[in-house]
Design a protein around this motif. Structure first.
Motif: not given
Length: 211
Positions: A38-39, A46, A113-114, A117
């Motif tokens: 996800s990083a 995003a 995680c998205c 973020a």
């Protein structure tokens, strides 16, 4: 001799716990991979997610459930438990059930995680609003089906690969069908709750984050 001992161990009282630990380990590996990958999500992705949720929040009231949203909720709730149930009828399930469990953990972790973020600390609340109820219902239901399904598929694989001896075929007894009926009822209740409650909860959380 080793394969015979392994089958005896899996049929013992420790067998269900060993299968649960195996699948739980696969799920945790999927969670870890989802967090790592996800990083790599681009800033453009995003931004699109933020714009979509801004548009959702701009509605005066959450949208009413439609046939499409009902089908979507049914698919989200039933896809992994139903797939695990069906793999219990195939020898290939012995190999695919750990993979499916890992994929379950991966996509869940990646989605959460998205959100975090894109929205920072507020994304944690947003993730709880979107996935909290769903995970609370689907995760226990999935493992309740997947653990015995793995037992059946391993027995089928042993039956098809055994050269000497005559291993017993798996038995799909009343408990097998009753378990899936109970899981289906719980999942259906979860779908109904999600359609009625989650839109309002999501709107409330977005109000806290976007205002």
């Amino acid at each position: 001799m080793g394969s015979v001992g392994g089958r005896r161990l899996m049929r013992s009282g420790h067998g269900p716990w060993l299968r649960l630990l195996l699948l739980a380990a696969c799920f945790l590996v999927g969670l870890f991979l989802g967090q790592v990958l996800s990083a790599r999500v681009s800033a453009e992705t995003a931004r699109e997610l933020t714009e979509y949720l801004n548009g959702y929040f701009s509605l005066s009231t959450p949208p009413e459930p439609t046939g499409r949203t009902v089908l979507s909720a049914l698919a989200v709730y039933f896809r992994y438990p139903l797939l695990a149930f069906l793999l219990g009828f195939a020898s290939v399930g012995a190999a695919l059930l750990p993979v499916v469990t890992g994929a379950y953990g991966f996509f869940l972790s990646f989605s959460v995680c998205c959100l975090t973020a894109a929205f920072g600390p507020g994304g944690v609340l947003l993730a709880l609003a979107v996935f909290g109820l769903r995970c609370l219902i689907t995760l226990p239901c999935y493992f309740a089906v997947a653990v015995p399904a793995l037992e059946k598929s391993v027995a089928l694989a042993a039956l098809s690969l055994e050269k000497g001896g005559r291993p017993s075929p798996p038995v799909y007894d009343k408990a097998w069908w009753l378990r899936f009926a109970v899981v289906s009822a719980v999942l259906s209740a979860g779908v109904l709750t999600e359609l009625l409650v989650t839109p309002w909860l999501l709107n409330w959380v977005l109000g806290m984050i976007l205002r």
